[in-house]
Design an enzyme around this catalytic site. Structure first.
Site, PDB file in Angstrom:
ATOM      1  N   SER A  87      78.203 -99.835  29.473  1.00 58.65           N
ATOM      2  CA  SER A  87      77.952-100.214  28.066  1.00 58.65           C
ATOM      3  C   SER A  87      78.027-101.719  27.900  1.00 58.65           C
ATOM      4  O   SER A  87      77.231-102.317  27.178  1.00 58.65           O
ATOM      5  CB  SER A  87      78.994 -99.583  27.138  1.00 58.65           C
ATOM      6  OG  SER A  87      78.974 -98.198  27.248  1.00 58.65           O
ATOM      7  N   MET A  88      78.992-102.327  28.572  1.00 58.81           N
ATOM      8  CA  MET A  88      79.166-103.774  28.439  1.00 58.81           C
ATOM      9  C   MET A  88      77.948-104.536  28.972  1.00 58.81           C
ATOM     10  O   MET A  88      77.708-105.675  28.608  1.00 58.81           O
ATOM     11  CB  MET A  88      80.416-104.233  29.193  1.00 58.81           C
ATOM     12  CG  MET A  88      81.701-103.888  28.472  1.00 58.81           C
ATOM     13  SD  MET A  88      81.932-104.973  27.040  1.00 58.81           S
ATOM     14  CE  MET A  88      83.580-104.546  26.529  1.00 58.81           C
ATOM     15  N   GLU A 133      60.540-102.109  23.235  1.00 60.08           N
ATOM     16  CA  GLU A 133      60.718-101.790  24.653  1.00 60.08           C
ATOM     17  C   GLU A 133      59.717-100.721  25.063  1.00 60.08           C
ATOM     18  O   GLU A 133      58.992-100.165  24.227  1.00 60.08           O
ATOM     19  CB  GLU A 133      62.160-101.330  24.920  1.00 60.08           C
ATOM     20  CG  GLU A 133      63.152-102.483  24.850  1.00 60.08           C
ATOM     21  CD  GLU A 133      64.562-102.041  25.193  1.00 60.08           C
ATOM     22  OE1 GLU A 133      64.802-101.652  26.347  1.00 60.08           O
ATOM     23  OE2 GLU A 133      65.411-102.074  24.297  1.00 60.08           O
ATOM     24  N   ASP A 151      82.317 -90.339  39.385  1.00 60.04           N
ATOM     25  CA  ASP A 151      83.600 -89.643  39.581  1.00 60.04           C
ATOM     26  C   ASP A 151      83.791 -88.491  38.593  1.00 60.04           C
ATOM     27  O   ASP A 151      84.291 -87.430  38.949  1.00 60.04           O
ATOM     28  CB  ASP A 151      84.772 -90.626  39.406  1.00 60.04           C
ATOM     29  CG  ASP A 151      84.613 -91.855  40.279  1.00 60.04           C
ATOM     30  OD1 ASP A 151      84.632 -91.711  41.499  1.00 60.04           O
ATOM     31  OD2 ASP A 151      84.457 -92.954  39.713  1.00 60.04           O
ATOM     32  N   HIS A 164      65.226 -98.565  37.087  1.00 57.34           N
ATOM     33  CA  HIS A 164      64.731 -99.642  36.217  1.00 57.34           C
ATOM     34  C   HIS A 164      63.860-100.555  37.061  1.00 57.34           C
ATOM     35  O   HIS A 164      64.257-100.955  38.157  1.00 57.34           O
ATOM     36  CB  HIS A 164      65.918-100.415  35.629  1.00 57.34           C
ATOM     37  CG  HIS A 164      65.561-101.230  34.432  1.00 57.34           C
ATOM     38  ND1 HIS A 164      64.728-102.325  34.502  1.00 57.34           N
ATOM     39  CD2 HIS A 164      65.911-101.118  33.122  1.00 57.34           C
ATOM     40  CE1 HIS A 164      64.594-102.847  33.283  1.00 57.34           C
ATOM     41  NE2 HIS A 164      65.291-102.126  32.422  1.00 57.34           N
ATOM     42  N   ARG A 181      59.433 -96.169  31.713  1.00 51.99           N
ATOM     43  CA  ARG A 181      60.136 -96.811  32.824  1.00 51.99           C
ATOM     44  C   ARG A 181      59.849 -96.147  34.171  1.00 51.99           C
ATOM     45  O   ARG A 181      59.776 -96.817  35.200  1.00 51.99           O
ATOM     46  CB  ARG A 181      61.631 -96.744  32.518  1.00 51.99           C
ATOM     47  CG  ARG A 181      62.395 -97.881  33.025  1.00 51.99           C
ATOM     48  CD  ARG A 181      63.770 -97.895  32.431  1.00 51.99           C
ATOM     49  NE  ARG A 181      63.846 -98.655  31.205  1.00 51.99           N
ATOM     50  CZ  ARG A 181      64.931 -98.691  30.430  1.00 51.99           C
ATOM     51  NH1 ARG A 181      65.996 -97.997  30.753  1.00 51.99           N
ATOM     52  NH2 ARG A 181      64.938 -99.412  29.336  1.00 51.99           N
ATOM     53  N   HIS A 205      69.297 -96.956  37.564  1.00 52.80           N
ATOM     54  CA  HIS A 205      69.731 -97.524  36.282  1.00 52.80           C
ATOM     55  C   HIS A 205      70.469 -96.513  35.420  1.00 52.80           C
ATOM     56  O   HIS A 205      71.536 -96.813  34.888  1.00 52.80           O
ATOM     57  CB  HIS A 205      68.502 -98.044  35.548  1.00 52.80           C
ATOM     58  CG  HIS A 205      68.799 -98.669  34.214  1.00 52.80           C
ATOM     59  ND1 HIS A 205      69.603 -99.780  34.088  1.00 52.80           N
ATOM     60  CD2 HIS A 205      68.400 -98.347  32.951  1.00 52.80           C
ATOM     61  CE1 HIS A 205      69.690-100.120  32.810  1.00 52.80           C
ATOM     62  NE2 HIS A 205      68.991 -99.249  32.093  1.00 52.80           N
ATOM     63  N   ARG A 213      64.675 -91.147  30.320  1.00 55.95           N
ATOM     64  CA  ARG A 213      65.198 -91.610  29.023  1.00 55.95           C
ATOM     65  C   ARG A 213      64.311 -92.690  28.393  1.00 55.95           C
ATOM     66  O   ARG A 213      63.878 -93.630  29.065  1.00 55.95           O
ATOM     67  CB  ARG A 213      66.599 -92.184  29.214  1.00 55.95           C
ATOM     68  CG  ARG A 213      67.238 -92.703  27.945  1.00 55.95           C
ATOM     69  CD  ARG A 213      68.636 -93.187  28.234  1.00 55.95           C
ATOM     70  NE  ARG A 213      68.639 -94.240  29.218  1.00 55.95           N
ATOM     71  CZ  ARG A 213      68.642 -95.531  28.925  1.00 55.95           C
ATOM     72  NH1 ARG A 213      68.654 -95.937  27.679  1.00 55.95           N
ATOM     73  NH2 ARG A 213      68.639 -96.429  29.886  1.00 55.95           N
TER      74      ARG A 213
END
Ligand code: SIN
Length: 488
Positions: A40-41, A111, A207, A228, A274, A332, A367
């Site tokens: 997310s970051m 996008e 994990d 990606h 993509r 990605h 996605r």
């Protein structure tokens, strides 16, 4: 007595859920690294949402389904597209800022495969960091345990088909710890660590999927992995994403023969979905071509994309002079994962999953760009609601796991696993390569409980072998290409 909720993962999914639950439950967030280490970051593009009067739910739904090759769960697509904007408005009312023009109107980005400009962004290309930090900044009653590597779920009763009531983890000093809970939420993010080429944070290694499957959770759509097309390539290594939003602002893919090849391949050209762009870039590299992103047509590049600009500078690129960014594709996003319903519940009672490691069905076979943060916001609300209305406690009924391990398997070298995973499960898949990979993997996939003398590195490697095995089985079962699963 408040319910005890344990969230595994500190990306936007875990962080927003913690915020929503902090007043009603005792919330603990366990994270493998530090709270600011997550995919997310790193999310650059933004968050797709129908916020402008020129846009419509029907259009966003249609774009999501088309990008996903209509393999999506339509109910989930509709729920996310329709509920997402209201949650965003609530966050904006709390003080979250998105980029605006001088008159205070949102600046919508574009996008791939979107038919409208509908991507809200913040700090140019820092949207994920801005939203996640904003949400974490609102935490008041959240306990955080960093460097906690969750290894397995504890079950309430072995015979009662896996009711969750706790988990075990390795702490910072690699000592085993146990934590009990009424509800557990897996929010561990994607599986980029399976591949040598990826845009993912270094902590992302599937994990959560491995431990949920060891506990008997159902998984879904594991064969769908998004690659990606534009990751900065330095000496053939992936060195940070170059957002699709850069193409949305006019950048074009070009090879070293000077051919702007995407413009021949698809009517949407550089902004095709993509999977299509990645496959073409990959094909170019197989043909011996180098591929670049030509940013000559992008206005105010450094101002609009400060993270990418900084990253390029850190590798010594003087992009304002030649405008060509060397790129390569890499893993990605994981469309598959732990199967969840509309409430975020898995097939194991009291165990939820959210974010990239969950499979709600919204993304189908590929996605649509910038839909993942929106999915997270909606599912965090759904899970919070579900947890608040259900009333029971399991903490006192825990069954201790035995420590007997009958077989301790060998583990492969990580480099070998990466190489084989890329060959078998990469952008172009071949049946014989997948079969060979499975035979090789089956040597390593024999434990149901993780040996207590393993280190984090060994467990991570084992988890990757386990998920690779399951992904390969699903990929082999899907004989025809669909979305990101491209079989030759
Ligand atoms: C990007 O910025 O290109 C990635 C955004 C996304 O994965 O949705």
């Amino acid at each position: 007595m408040k319910k005890r909720v344990v969230i595994v993962g500190s990306g936007l999914a875990g962080s927003f859920l913690a915020l929503l639950l902090q007043d009603d439950c005792m919330v603990t967030v366990l994270t493998k690294g530090k709270i600011n280490e997550s995919n997310s970051m790193l999310a650059q593009g933004g968050i797709a949402a129908v916020m402008s009067e020129n846009d419509s739910f029907a259009s966003h739904i249609q774009d999501t389904l088309a990008a996903g090759s209509f393999h999506n769960n339509v109910d989930v697509v509709e729920a996310v597209v329709k509920k997402g904007p209201q949650i965003l408005r609530e966050l904006i009312n709390l003080g979250l800022c998105f980029d605006q023009d001088e008159s205070g109107k949102f600046l919508y980005g574009m996008e791939g495969a979107h038919s409208q400009r509908r991507i809200l962004h913040s700090g140019g290309d820092q949207t994920g960091r801005v939203i996640t930090s904003f949400v974490q900044g609102k935490w008041q009653n959240v306990e955080i345990i960093e460097d906690a590597y969750v290894v397995d779920l504890l079950k309430r009763d072995e015979k009662a088909c896996g009711l969750t009531c706790g988990l075990i983890y390795l702490d910072q000093k690699e000592c085993w710890q146990k934590i009990l809970a009424d509800k557990i939420i897996i929010a561990t993010g994607g599986i980029g660590g399976l591949f040598p080429y990826t845009s993912n944070d270094k902590t992302l290694a599937g994990d959560g999927l491995a431990l949920a499957m060891r506990a008997g959770a159902q998984a879904k759509d594991l064969e769908f992995i998004q690659f990606h097309p534009t990751i900065l390539s330095v000496n053939s290594r992936c060195c940070g994403l170059v957002s699709e939003a850069v193409r949305g602002d006019g950048a074009r893919l070009v090879n070293d023969l000077g051919e702007y090849f995407m413009e021949e391949v698809h009517p949407l050209g550089n902004l095709a979905a993509r999977d299509i762009v990645s496959q073409e870039v990959y094909q170019q590299t197989l043909n011996g071509q180098k591929v670049f992103l030509d940013i000559a047509g992008v206005q105010n590049f450094a101002e609009h994309f400060p993270t990418i600009d900084q990253n390029l500078k850190s590798y010594g690129f003087k992009i304002e002079e030649d405008h060509l960014i060397p790129i390569q594709p890499g893993a990605h996003f994981f469309m598959g994962g732990i199967k969840i319903n509309l409430s975020g519940a898995t097939s194991i009672p009291h165990l939820y999953a959210i974010g990239e490691i969950a499979c709600s069905g919204i993304h189908g076979a590929n996605r649509l760009a910038s839909n993942s943060l929106l999915e997270i916001l909606v599912f965090a609300k759904q899970i919070a609601m579900d947890i608040k209305v259900k009333d029971f406690s399991l903490q006192d009924k825990i069954i201790e796991e035995t420590e007997e391990i009958e077989i301790i398997p060998n583990l492969p070298a990580m480099q070998e696993l990466h190489k084989r995973a890329w060959e078998a499960l990469g952008i172009v898949r071949k049946t014989n390569k997948m079969k060979d990979f499975l035979v090789w993997l089956e040597r390593f996939s024999v434990v149901e409980k993780i040996p207590r003398n393993w280190s984090k590195k060994e467990i991570e490697c084992y988890n990757l072998c386990q998920i690779a095995c399951d992904i390969t089985k699903m990929a082999l079962a899907r004989k025809k290409s669909l979305g990101a699963h491209y079989v030759l």
